[in-house]
Design a protein around this motif. Structure first.
Motif, PDB file in Angstrom:
ATOM      1  N   LEU A   1      51.974  67.546  48.517  1.00 15.96           N
ATOM      2  CA  LEU A   1      52.680  68.298  47.445  1.00 15.96           C
ATOM      3  C   LEU A   1      52.432  68.442  46.457  1.00 15.96           C
ATOM      4  N   GLY A   2      51.719  67.578  45.681  1.00 21.89           N
ATOM      5  CA  GLY A   2      50.911  67.617  44.398  1.00 21.89           C
ATOM      6  C   GLY A   2      49.972  68.767  44.436  1.00 21.89           C
ATOM      7  N   THR A   3      48.914  68.503  45.441  1.00 18.05           N
ATOM      8  CA  THR A   3      48.005  69.446  45.619  1.00 18.05           C
ATOM      9  C   THR A   3      48.257  70.913  45.958  1.00 18.05           C
TER      10      THR A   3
ATOM     11  N   THR B   1      50.813  72.477  44.454  1.00 17.55           N
ATOM     12  CA  THR B   1      51.198  73.020  43.077  1.00 17.55           C
ATOM     13  C   THR B   1      49.879  73.351  42.427  1.00 17.55           C
ATOM     14  N   VAL B   2      49.119  72.183  42.340  1.00 16.86           N
ATOM     15  CA  VAL B   2      47.775  72.551  41.648  1.00 16.86           C
ATOM     16  C   VAL B   2      47.022  73.507  42.393  1.00 16.86           C
TER      17      VAL B   2
ATOM     18  N   GLY C   1      48.454  76.772  41.287  1.00 15.47           N
ATOM     19  CA  GLY C   1      48.136  76.896  39.991  1.00 15.47           C
ATOM     20  C   GLY C   1      46.694  77.622  39.582  1.00 15.47           C
ATOM     21  N   LEU C   2      45.700  76.881  40.436  1.00 15.12           N
ATOM     22  CA  LEU C   2      44.423  77.280  40.243  1.00 15.12           C
ATOM     23  C   LEU C   2      44.125  78.909  40.764  1.00 15.12           C
TER      24      LEU C   2
ATOM     25  N   PHE D   1      46.336  81.242  40.188  1.00 13.53           N
ATOM     26  CA  PHE D   1      46.783  81.788  39.022  1.00 13.53           C
ATOM     27  C   PHE D   1      45.617  81.882  37.946  1.00 13.53           C
ATOM     28  N   ILE D   2      45.228  80.632  37.752  1.00 11.90           N
ATOM     29  CA  ILE D   2      44.312  80.534  36.512  1.00 11.90           C
ATOM     30  C   ILE D   2      42.774  81.290  36.795  1.00 11.90           C
TER      31      ILE D   2
END
Lengths: 342, 350
Positions: B150-152, B154-155, B158-159, B161-162
């Motif tokens: 679940l954490g990865t 979102t991470v 996010g990457l 988008f970055i």
């Protein structure tokens, strides 16, 4: 004596203290980004952004302590918004529509619990299905449009304050429910049972506890809180769509887990959840002030979640190992002492 | 080693009296077949009713479209099946798919003449890396699989988008040699479909006939017993995440080939749910130890057929989500009822 008490306090609430430090840190971080952050109005107004997450996190804390999970909360929230909007469009007075949609939300939650209990299925699978089903029903009912035209008294709840204070209404509602849930979980038999079932459902069943009924009730409670959150979000946006709050269940679960509730059940507190909610809310708001895009904010939240689980676990493992080593060392020393004495 | 799949797995031990274990095993195996048959019947029912009502369903072009649609699902679900068999879960697959699609897409902007195998390798490699992080967190970081991924999820998103700065990969950025992968080639099937079928078959062989594959079942059905038998549970769970990650990365490249557009917000978002749905509908138990690739293939095919049937017969696309949810619930509920009946039947005859 005082020192002893203090140490006990720290040891028993180590994780909550860590969250307080995190909260202070994220507030300092936000304050350093914008001079407008540390003002009373900003601090209060910012909370309205995450009170829906908060309401759902309270019930989710119970669900996760039970050793279950509810992925469908954001879908229930959306369906409540859609149905409320349609009833409103159909000329039903909100005074009737609001209790009706809250009953619906509770029913949807009870259905989750009932399915899990009746078919002996993990809640993860059941709520994965109902997550799609409930949101899908909203999509069928409303199609690709928004529903609005709510009466003036219902909308913009986040711009209503306790008269004469800067305290917004959503915060008051959340605080009330937080207290209710604190009492329910930490001061009632029901709450003790939630912990007991979460620690060992099998033992509870053999002790004559109605495990299944408890589980269904907790899921009903989770549905009800999602319904209240749905009313709040619909009021804030003055409209509803089938895809509102998409993915919000992840934020809710992150909040609860960051608050120290064990995903395996049996452990967790309302205080931890509330602290974690404010840590995440402050952090997100601060990053917003710093013009960090919402998607990039998610990276920080995701990392925080992983670190929050990983660090305490690693710390516990390290402590256990060093304690074992210390014990072994102690035994060896005792042996040496005995030998030299003999 | 077969008994992991049929007898002792999933089934609480106290339900199978030793004397009847052989019979229980036979019944269980029969059930697995019955279950797959049920899925085939469901797929056929959907296909036949749609074909009767709308003539454009049973055309070669449309069947090819179904195969193209499910090949991404099948690829990623093959990895997911392995992860779920070990009693874990990988929620990050959609984000890994998006990440690989975006990174590869941007690479192609500057190097449009890369060879297809190199592009695919790059995507799979990226996915492998993402999977390694998931696997390390779960196997050695002791982070529960749901939380870690679940954490990865979102991470990694996010990457995306970055890395992309919010820009999408447009059709003119995707070179022709890559687009060919999603166009009909030998046997009239696009290479992409063949790749998916090949990977799924390989996954089936690994799970059924190799020591590592059997260990995945063993770990999922009884982690403690598996550890006592000397199985390196951590290493094998890590491996399943590597596979799941690599296949998701691979699928990211194929996504670019199929749609010629990779949007950082939508590429692979929510895909994890479809993947898990295909896996679970296919009969792989979320509690591990039971299931397999053939079921997953049928699960993916059922989802793909329903989606296509809805589109072809002009039913509003709004129905798709609700129907998918209902299918997941129906599949797992029917599964549970049949299993309980079987358990009761075995106990009664003992």
């Amino acid at each position: 004596m005082l020192k002893e008490r203090m140490r006990e306090l720290v040891q028993h609430n180590a994780y909550e203290l860590l969250l307080v430090i995190l909260l202070a840190g994220s507030m300092a971080f936000s304050a350093s980004l914008s001079p407008y952050f540390l003002t009373v109005t900003t601090l209060f107004d910012m909370t309205s952004q995450f009170m829906e997450i908060g309401l759902m996190s309270l019930a989710m804390t119970l669900v996760i302590i039970l050793g279950q999970i509810d992925l469908s909360v954001a879908s229930i929230l959306a369906l409540v918004g859609v149905v409320l909007g349609l009833l409103n469009e159909g000329g039903v007075a909100l005074g009737f529509a609001i209790p009706a949609v809250l009953a619906l939300a509770t029913l949807l939650g009870l259905v989750n619990g009932w399915l899990a209990v009746t078919f002996r299925l993990p809640a993860l699978v059941v709520t994965l299905g109902t997550m799609a089903l409930y949101r899908g029903i909203g999509q069928i009912l409303l199609g690709d449009r928004s529903t609005y035209g709510f009466p003036g008294w219902f909308v913009s709840i986040d711009f209503r304050y306790i008269p004469g204070t800067p305290v917004p209404l959503p915060l008051v509602i959340f605080a009330t429910f937080a207290v209710l849930f604190y009492v329910l979980l930490h001061r009632t038999t029901f709450g003790r049972l939630v912990y007991a079932v979460g620690s060992n459902a099998e033992a509870c069943r053999f002790s004559g506890i109605a495990v299944d009924r408890l589980q269904v009730l907790v899921f009903g409670l989770s549905g009800l809180m999602a319904g209240i959150a749905g009313l709040m979000m619909t009021s804030r946006f003055a409209s509803a769509r089938w895809d509102m709050a998409n993915g919000l269940e992840l934020d809710v679960i992150t909040t609860v887990v960051l608050g120290g509730t064990s995903i395996f059940g049996g452990r967790g507190t309302i205080v931890g959840t509330v602290l974690a909610l404010f840590v995440m809310g402050t952090l997100r708001y601060g990053m917003g002030l710093a013009n960090v895009l919402p998607q990039n904010q998610s990276v920080v939240i995701g990392l925080l979640l992983i670190v929050a689980i990983f660090v305490p676990e690693a710390w516990r493992a390290w402590r256990a190992r060093s304690r074992r080593r210390a014990q072994k060392g102690g035994e060896a020393r005792a042996e040496v002492a005995r030998d030299s004495a003999g | 080693m077969r008994r992991d799949e049929a007898g002792a797995a999933g089934q609480p031990l106290h339900l199978t009296v030793p004397r009847t274990e052989g019979r229980a095993r036979a019944i269980n195996r029969g059930l697995a077949r019955f279950r797959d048959l049920g899925l085939v019947v469901a797929i056929a029912a959907v296909a036949i009713t749609t074909a009767v009502r709308s003539p454009q369903f049973a055309t070669a072009a449309n069947l090819q479209r179904i195969m193209l649609d499910i090949s991404l699902l099948l690829l990623v679900a093959t990895g997911q099946t392995m992860v779920v068999l070990t009693r874990n879960i990988d929620l990050s697959v959609g984000s890994v798919l998006g990440l690989s699609g975006i990174v590869v897409g941007f690479m192609l902007k500057s190097h449009p003449d890369m060879a297809v195998p190199a592009i695919l390798g790059l995507g799979a490699g990226l996915g492998l890396l993402a999977g390694a992080i998931n696997g390390a967190l779960v196997s050695w970081g002791r982070v529960p699989a749901v939380i870690a991924t679940l954490g990865t999820l979102t991470v990694y998103r996010g990457l995306v988008f970055i890395f992309s700065g919010g820009q999408q990969v447009n059709p003119q950025d995707v070179p022709r040699q890559l687009l060919q992968v999603a166009r009909p080639g030998q046997l009239g099937l696009p290479p992409m479909v063949l790749m998916a079928l090949l990977v799924a078959t390989a996954g089936w062989v690994v799970l059924r006939y190799t020591r590592t594959g059997r260990a995945m079942y063993a770990i999922g059905s009884n982690p403690d017993a598996a550890r006592m038998r000397g199985l390196q549970a951590g290493r094998i769970v890590f491996l399943t995440y590597l596979i799941s990650g690599a296949l998701s990365g691979f699928a990211g490249v194929l996504y670019a080939a199929r749609f010629a557009t990779v949007n950082p917000a939508s590429a692979g978002t929510g895909f994890e749910l479809q993947v898990i749905a295909a896996t679970v509908i296919g009969g792989t138990s979320i509690l591990g130890g039971r299931g397999g690739i053939p079921g997953t293939f049928l699960g993916a095919l059922l989802l793909g057929t329903i989606a296509n049937a809805l589109a072809v017969s002009g039913v509003s696309g709004f129905w798709q989500r609700a129907i998918e949810g209902a299918v997941i619930l129906a599949a797992v509920a029917v599964d549970a009822v049949i299993r309980r009946q079987a358990a009761r039947g075995v106990a009664g005859r003992a």
